[in-house]
Design a protein around this motif. Structure first.
Motif, PDB file in Angstrom:
ATOM      1  N   THR A  37       0.832  -1.200   0.000  1.00  0.00           N
ATOM      2  CA  THR A  37       0.000   0.000   0.000  1.00  0.00           C
ATOM      3  C   THR A  37       0.867   1.250   0.000  1.00  0.00           C
ATOM      4  OG1 THR A  37      -1.677  -1.176   1.294  1.00  0.00           O
ATOM      5  CG2 THR A  37      -1.826   1.227   1.240  1.00  0.00           C
ATOM      6  N   PHE A  38       0.537   2.173  -0.891  1.00  0.00           N
ATOM      7  CA  PHE A  38       1.176   3.484  -0.936  1.00  0.00           C
ATOM      8  C   PHE A  38       0.120   4.513  -0.569  1.00  0.00           C
ATOM      9  CE2 PHE A  38       3.494   0.784  -3.785  1.00  0.00           C
ATOM     10  CZ  PHE A  38       4.820   1.082  -3.496  1.00  0.00           C
ATOM     11  N   THR A  39       0.496   5.467   0.266  1.00  0.00           N
ATOM     12  CA  THR A  39      -0.449   6.470   0.737  1.00  0.00           C
ATOM     13  C   THR A  39       0.159   7.859   0.595  1.00  0.00           C
ATOM     14  OG1 THR A  39      -1.248   4.892   2.393  1.00  0.00           O
ATOM     15  CG2 THR A  39      -1.847   7.198   2.709  1.00  0.00           C
ATOM     16  N   LYS A  40      -0.659   8.808   0.116  1.00  0.00           N
ATOM     17  CA  LYS A  40      -0.284  10.222   0.127  1.00  0.00           C
ATOM     18  C   LYS A  40      -1.028  10.875   1.274  1.00  0.00           C
ATOM     19  CE  LYS A  40       0.537  11.263  -4.719  1.00  0.00           C
ATOM     20  NZ  LYS A  40       0.096  12.063  -5.879  1.00  0.00           N
ATOM     21  N   ASN A  41      -0.305  11.515   2.159  1.00  0.00           N
ATOM     22  CA  ASN A  41      -0.927  12.279   3.230  1.00  0.00           C
ATOM     23  C   ASN A  41      -1.090  13.705   2.724  1.00  0.00           C
ATOM     24  OD1 ASN A  41      -0.940  10.116   5.197  1.00  0.00           O
ATOM     25  ND2 ASN A  41       1.275  10.302   5.114  1.00  0.00           N
ATOM     26  N   LEU A  66       4.536  11.094   1.849  1.00  0.00           N
ATOM     27  CA  LEU A  66       4.242   9.809   1.218  1.00  0.00           C
ATOM     28  C   LEU A  66       4.522   8.702   2.224  1.00  0.00           C
ATOM     29  CD1 LEU A  66       6.002  10.419  -2.211  1.00  0.00           C
ATOM     30  CD2 LEU A  66       3.581  10.728  -1.668  1.00  0.00           C
ATOM     31  N   ASP A  67       3.780   7.618   2.121  1.00  0.00           N
ATOM     32  CA  ASP A  67       3.942   6.517   3.061  1.00  0.00           C
ATOM     33  C   ASP A  67       3.835   5.193   2.310  1.00  0.00           C
ATOM     34  OD1 ASP A  67       4.304   5.243   5.488  1.00  0.00           O
ATOM     35  OD2 ASP A  67       2.229   5.465   6.120  1.00  0.00           O
ATOM     36  N   SER A  69       3.491   0.828   3.091  1.00  0.00           N
ATOM     37  CA  SER A  69       3.347  -0.290   4.022  1.00  0.00           C
ATOM     38  C   SER A  69       3.100  -1.554   3.224  1.00  0.00           C
ATOM     39  CB  SER A  69       2.208  -0.047   5.020  1.00  0.00           C
ATOM     40  OG  SER A  69       0.974   0.045   4.340  1.00  0.00           O
TER      41      SER A  69
END
Length: 151
Positions: A37-41, A66-67, A69
C-alpha cells in the motif's frame, strides 16, 4: 486489443536483508499472501470563489508526505521465525525490498527498496490446523522504485 502481461500472485513478495550477508535479500518462507500500500498524506484547504463567495468552495490538496506499508500472511515456517523475530525485535530500521515479479526477471520485474520497520509480527494457532503468521512492514523514509537489472 492486445493481451496484457500479468504477474503471478506468488511473485509479489517481501524480502528482508540477510543480517549475516549485507546486500543479500532473502524471502522469508511461508507467506502466501502479500499486500502493498502506498499512501499520500494530504493537507486540505477550502478555496472560495472570488466572484461569488456564496458558491460552495472547492477543496484543494497539497501532498504533505508519502507513506509505504506492506503486509503478508501465511503458514508459520520454522525457517522464518528467527528472521521475523529479529527483524521485529529491534529499534533500528532494516533494509528491505518488495518485489513485483521475480528478482531475476530483468524484463518485467520491479521492486521498491528502502529502510523499513517490521511493525507487526503475529502468530496464531488453532487446534487441528497449522500455525499461521501475519506480518506488517512500514517505511522508514523513502522507498525507491527500481526495475530489476542484470546482476
Amino acid at each position: 486489443m492486445a493481451k496484457p502481461t500479468t504477474f503471478a500472485g506468488s511473485v509479489v513478495a517481501i524480502f528482508l536483508e540477510d543480517a549475516d550477508n549485507p546486500g543479500q535479500f532473502l524471502r522469508p518462507c511461508g507467506l502466501n499472501s502479500h499486500t502493498v500500500t502506498f499512501t499520500k498524506n494530504m493537507q486540505e484547504v477550502d478555496v472560495p470563489d472570488c466572484d461569488d463567495p456564496e458558491l460552495a468552495s472547492w477543496i484543494e490538496r497539497g501532498v504533505q508526505s508519502l507513506d509505504f506499508s506492506a503486509n503478508g500472511s501465511g503458514i508459520l515456517a520454522e525457517e522464518a521465525v528467527d528472521n521475523w523475530w529479529d527483524s521485529f525485535n529491534t529499534t533500528e530500521s532494516i533494509n528491505a525490498r518488495v518485489y513485483i515479479g521475480k528478482p531475476t526477471d530483468t524484463v518485467n520485474g520491479r521492486y521498491w527498496a528502502g529502510k523499513v520497520h517490521v511493525s507487526n509480527f503475529e502468530v496464531t494457532g488453532e487446534r487441528g490446523n497449522k500455525a499461521q503468521v501475519s506480518v506488517s512492514i512500514v517505511s522508514d523514509g523513502e522507498m525507491v522504485y527500481n526495475k530489476v537489472t542484470a546482476p
